[in-house]
Design a protein around this motif. Structure first.
Motif, PDB file in Angstrom:
ATOM      1  N   VAL A 208     -59.009  -0.071  13.152  1.00 16.11           N
ATOM      2  CA  VAL A 208     -58.834   0.903  12.066  1.00 16.11           C
ATOM      3  C   VAL A 208     -57.745   1.918  12.428  1.00 16.11           C
ATOM      4  CG1 VAL A 208     -59.965   2.764  10.804  1.00 16.11           C
ATOM      5  CG2 VAL A 208     -61.170   0.608  11.168  1.00 16.11           C
ATOM      6  N   ALA A 209     -57.653   2.268  13.712  1.00 17.19           N
ATOM      7  CA  ALA A 209     -56.642   3.235  14.146  1.00 17.19           C
ATOM      8  C   ALA A 209     -55.227   2.688  13.997  1.00 17.19           C
ATOM      9  CB  ALA A 209     -56.901   3.636  15.594  1.00 17.19           C
ATOM     10  N   THR A 220     -48.194  -5.158   8.952  1.00 15.04           N
ATOM     11  CA  THR A 220     -48.874  -4.357   7.935  1.00 15.04           C
ATOM     12  C   THR A 220     -50.367  -4.339   8.251  1.00 15.04           C
ATOM     13  OG1 THR A 220     -49.129  -6.291   6.500  1.00 15.04           O
ATOM     14  CG2 THR A 220     -47.193  -4.915   6.150  1.00 15.04           C
ATOM     15  N   THR A 221     -51.045  -3.326   7.756  1.00 19.71           N
ATOM     16  CA  THR A 221     -52.479  -3.211   7.940  1.00 19.71           C
ATOM     17  C   THR A 221     -53.101  -2.730   6.639  1.00 19.71           C
ATOM     18  OG1 THR A 221     -54.244  -2.141   9.233  1.00 19.71           O
ATOM     19  CG2 THR A 221     -52.234  -0.863   8.850  1.00 19.71           C
ATOM     20  N   GLY A 222     -54.353  -3.091   6.422  1.00 17.35           N
ATOM     21  CA  GLY A 222     -55.038  -2.696   5.195  1.00 17.35           C
ATOM     22  C   GLY A 222     -55.701  -1.334   5.280  1.00 17.35           C
ATOM     23  N   SER A 227     -57.594   6.562   8.132  1.00 16.42           N
ATOM     24  CA  SER A 227     -58.799   5.730   8.092  1.00 16.42           C
ATOM     25  C   SER A 227     -59.626   5.918   9.365  1.00 16.42           C
ATOM     26  CB  SER A 227     -58.428   4.256   7.937  1.00 16.42           C
ATOM     27  OG  SER A 227     -57.804   4.005   6.694  1.00 16.42           O
ATOM     28  N   ALA A 228     -60.939   5.766   9.220  1.00 12.55           N
ATOM     29  CA  ALA A 228     -61.836   5.931  10.369  1.00 12.55           C
ATOM     30  C   ALA A 228     -63.176   5.295  10.048  1.00 12.55           C
ATOM     31  CB  ALA A 228     -62.025   7.417  10.695  1.00 12.55           C
ATOM     32  N   GLN A 262     -58.966  -8.423   8.183  1.00 15.49           N
ATOM     33  CA  GLN A 262     -58.668  -7.992   9.550  1.00 15.49           C
ATOM     34  C   GLN A 262     -59.944  -7.782  10.350  1.00 15.49           C
ATOM     35  OE1 GLN A 262     -55.491  -4.956   7.923  1.00 15.49           O
ATOM     36  NE2 GLN A 262     -55.347  -5.006  10.152  1.00 15.49           N
ATOM     37  N   LEU A 263     -60.908  -7.107   9.746  1.00  9.17           N
ATOM     38  CA  LEU A 263     -62.176  -6.872  10.435  1.00  9.17           C
ATOM     39  C   LEU A 263     -62.918  -8.178  10.677  1.00  9.17           C
ATOM     40  CD1 LEU A 263     -63.363  -3.613   8.664  1.00  9.17           C
ATOM     41  CD2 LEU A 263     -63.105  -3.902  11.140  1.00  9.17           C
ATOM     42  N   ARG A 264     -62.917  -9.040   9.681  1.00 12.11           N
ATOM     43  CA  ARG A 264     -63.658 -10.300   9.818  1.00 12.11           C
ATOM     44  C   ARG A 264     -63.046 -11.188  10.905  1.00 12.11           C
ATOM     45  NH1 ARG A 264     -62.823 -14.450   6.068  1.00 12.11           N
ATOM     46  NH2 ARG A 264     -62.229 -12.864   4.535  1.00 12.11           N
ATOM     47  N   LEU A 265     -61.721 -11.313  10.911  1.00 11.88           N
ATOM     48  CA  LEU A 265     -61.070 -12.173  11.892  1.00 11.88           C
ATOM     49  C   LEU A 265     -61.159 -11.581  13.302  1.00 11.88           C
ATOM     50  CD1 LEU A 265     -57.894 -13.231   9.881  1.00 11.88           C
ATOM     51  CD2 LEU A 265     -59.868 -14.654  10.438  1.00 11.88           C
TER      52      LEU A 265
END
Length: 574
Positions: A208-209, A220-222, A227-228, A262-265
């Motif tokens: 997330v950071a 790129t990031t979602g 975000s936190a 991203q979190l799932r992978l």
């Protein structure tokens, strides 16, 4: 001591009782087939003992620190004075030292204990590793004083922790944080080393950071800025990781879909996690899972070859060459590369031209067996892409751009599109060096640059900033990777986090083969004595070597197996 012995005896009795309960007869039952991730082995932590000497106090603190990564370092803090325990930040840096005994040097007059530590690597507070060269020493200093009870305590120390390498490998885990390429299609991983205890929480927090600065402009990031995690704990229940995000973590619908992926992978690659449940302010982050990210392209099993002055293919079984009418290779041709779609090859001519050909575009049906080839009719047609003095071997990226650079006195690297568009990418940090290799990663977000500064081989990975259409716009500042590297004659990407460098050999000695983890450690293996080039599809088990005598070998267990002969060069895509 008596208490500890009694506890150990009780534990042994319970273990023996458990063994007696194991059934030795009866029907065989079918299990669920699911194996939960093993709990990490936590080093034992023991607080200070009355009457401990200065050396026993400091060594006890170091041992207790190792156990602190599974707790809150409360036992380690018992070795510190009250002001020191309030100021010490154990996570600021982790120094990993070569396993073995550390010998302290106690200066009684100054009240200091000094350790000379043989460093293997350092970790920062985000889990980013920097590998140390062999022989690196670090001086760690502890100030000691007696408390009101006349017991020795540590009154002054630097922030950070010290871990033996064997202990580090038990309490830390390599984790690939998943980001996306600039076009949003391809996974770009960043390796971090995180404590195994609560590793899902650590991984989610770092993901997330966001990416490290050296990579940030290429991916790129979602997760929007700010975000936190809403709750600084990811709870795993029956293999499902529950991630609660703060309200400011919800971006556009496209960002939310990417963030969930991203979190799932990232998390499902961890032991014991098979799915994720992501919420923001108590509401599911996405209504339905999307799968827009794919892994890096893996080269096909067909490789381009140079054989007897002709261009051809190796299909894993047979060597094929272009028909006689296509012609022979231009004189001085070397350093073959293949595009990911298999329609083009690039190579160097007389070290001052990079040329391309589409003679293999039709594949095997347009080729003939090498043993049936006659005399080539003239020289094959090629298109010149780059001209310059002493150019580096070409490589393709997944967008079809050809990469090269001047080997001597470089100030940048060059990328050329299929239509001839040339991008000169500034890299002034290369001034004064000799470039050996320029190899884009398969995801297209990074490029490996191997150079020589004096007699020192330097391997670096830099970000590639691209437009959404894939046009390379610039490259960033280098991240040095690898340690204890010798002279390299060829380099490749083995997978999305590993590069391989082939060294030189003399006589009957095997050539060294270095496998370098980007953000991790370097291991040295042995190639074959006369290896001159290297290629691979995916993973170190797919590495293929070409020897000076034209023999092609690939991995077979711990050695190398011959698969073809008479080949001058061989190149899978990349």
């Amino acid at each position: 001591m008596r208490t500890r012995i009694a506890a150990l005896a009780a534990a042994c009795a319970l273990a023996l009782a458990a063994c007696t309960s194991i059934p030795t007869s009866g029907p065989v039952s079918e299990g669920t087939g699911e194996v939960e991730g093993a709990e990490p082995i936590v080093p034992f932590a023991e607080g200070p003992q009355i009457g401990d000497s200065v050396n026993a106090t400091v060594s006890g603190f170091i041992q207790a620190t190792a156990a602190g990564f599974a707790s809150d370092f409360s036992v380690a803090r018992e070795y510190l004075t009250v002001p020191a325990r309030n100021q010490w930040d154990p996570l600021a840096q982790v120094t990993v030292y070569d396993s073995g005994a550390l010998t302290p040097d106690y200066d009684e007059g100054a009240g200091k204990v000094v350790y000379s530590v043989p460093v293997a690597a350092w970790l920062d507070d985000a889990g980013r590793m920097v590998e140390a060269e062999a022989g690196t020493q670090s001086q760690l200093q502890f100030e000691v004083a007696q408390d009101v009870g006349a017991q020795w305590r540590i009154s002054g120390l630097d922030d950070g922790s010290l871990l033996a390498e064997a202990t580090f490998n038990r309490v830390f885990l390599p984790v690939s944080l998943v980001f996306a390429s600039a076009d949003g299609t391809t996974v770009v991983p960043e390796l971090r080393w995180l404590p195994q205890t609560n590793v899902a929480t650590w991984a989610a927090r770092e993901l997330v950071a966001g990416p490290s600065p050296w990579l940030a402009n290429a991916v790129t990031t979602g997760f929007p800025a700010g975000s936190a995690l809403a709750v600084d704990s990811v709870v795993v229940t029956d293999g499902v990781a529950a991630v609660q995000l703060a309200s400011q973590s919800a971006g556009t619908p496209e960002q939310r879909a990417l963030a969930e992926q991203q979190l799932r992978l990232t998390l499902t690659a961890l032991p014991g996690i098979r799915d994720v449940d992501v919420t923001v302010a108590g509401v599911p982050l996405v209504a339905e899972e999307a799968d827009t990210l794919t892994r890096e392209p893996v080269p096909e099993s067909v490789a381009a070859v140079f054989i007897d002055g002709r261009l051809g293919l190796w299909d894993g079984d047979e060597l094929l060459v272009v028909p006689d009418a296509v012609g022979a290779l231009p004189a001085g041709s070397d350093e073959l590369a293949t595009s990911y779609d298999g329609t083009r090859v690039a190579f160097r001519v007389d070290r001052d031209r990079i040329v391309v050909s589409d003679a293999l575009a039709g594949g095997a049906p347009d080729l003939i067996p090498a043993e049936d080839a006659g005399r080539a009719q003239g020289t094959m047609e090629v298109t010149t892409m780059v001209e310059g003095a002493d150019l580096v071997a070409p490589s393709f990226d997944r967008y079809g751009w050809v990469w090269t650079a001047p080997a001597v006195d470089p100030d940048g690297v060059t990328a050329v599109a299929e239509d001839g568009t040339v991008m000169e990418l500034d890299a002034r940090w290369l001034a004064g060096r000799v470039i050996e290799e320029v190899v884009p990663s398969r995801d297209g977000a990074r490029v490996l640059v191997v150079s020589r500064a004096g007699n020192q081989t330097v391997a670096e990975v830099v970000e590639v900033v691209r437009s959404e259409a894939g046009e390379p716009l610039s490259i960033g500042e280098p991240l040095q990777v690898g340690a204890n590297l010798g002279r390299a004659i060829d380099a490749i990407w083995v997978d999305d986090l590993t590069v391989a460098l082939l060294g030189t050999s003399s006589g009957d000695e095997s050539a060294p083969l270095w496998l370098v983890s980007v953000g991790g450690r370097t291991t040295e293996d042995a190639a074959v004595p006369d290896a001159v080039s290297i290629s691979a599809r995916h993973g170190d088990r797919s590495i293929t070597l070409v020897s000076r005598d034209g023999t092609v070998r690939e991995r077979a267990g711990t050695g190398w197996s011959q698969i073809a002969t008479g080949v001058d060069e061989l190149a899978y895509a990349g």
